[in-house]
Scaffold this motif. Structure first.
Motif: not given
Length: 163
Positions: A6-8, A38-44
């Protein structure tokens, strides 16, 4: 069993909508795991992935190939966040995976879209992997060349909230 990639691009709500649509396929034994791109780290997003038992991979522009490297299964269902497979898709994909050889490499779900330009996109199939495709891992890793996609009788739609 298959892995879902799944691409976000729309955020945690769109990801949650797609992941929740996959629950029946997990219960039926078709989906074994999921990889969130994901293309960058994201905590949520990391929390959503963790809650779903999915692997989170930071990949340039949501690269399908990076997802293939992290996948546990050979057949991969590529989705964008907000994609919702429609009734009957589990049976169709299960049958395709059971009967197809890796050399086939690529199958495409139908996507309901409005407009002439989008209808033409669906009509003239190409071998570039896109969301809604069931693809063998070897294709994404450039180990085999994909044939023209098999048109599956399963349908996928976008959740209207996420366009």
């Amino acid at each position: 069993m298959i892995t879902v990639l799944v691409r976000v691009t729309h955020g945690p709500e769109a990801l949650a909508a797609t992941l929740s649509a996959l629950v029946p396929a997990v219960a039926e034994g078709l989906v074994g795991d999921a990889v969130i791109l994901v293309d960058r780290q994201d905590e949520v997003l990391a929390k959503v992935a963790d809650a779903a038992g999915a692997t989170l991979v930071v990949a340039e522009r949501g690269s399908w190939a990076e997802g293939a490297r992290a996948a546990r299964r050979d057949w991969l269902l590529c989705l964008d966040d907000g994609d919702i497979p429609q009734e009957g898709w589990i049976r169709v994909l299960d049958r395709f995976v059971a009967l197809s050889k890796p050399e086939q490499g690529l199958a495409r779900m139908r996507r309901r879209r409005a407009g002439v330009a989008r209808a033409l996109t669906n009509l003239f199939a190409d071998v570039k992997v896109r969301a809604g495709d069931l693809v063998h891992r070897r294709v994404l890793l450039n180990e085999v060349r994909a044939r023209m996609p098999v048109r599956l009788s399963a349908t996928i739609e976008r959740d209207p909230v996420f366009g």
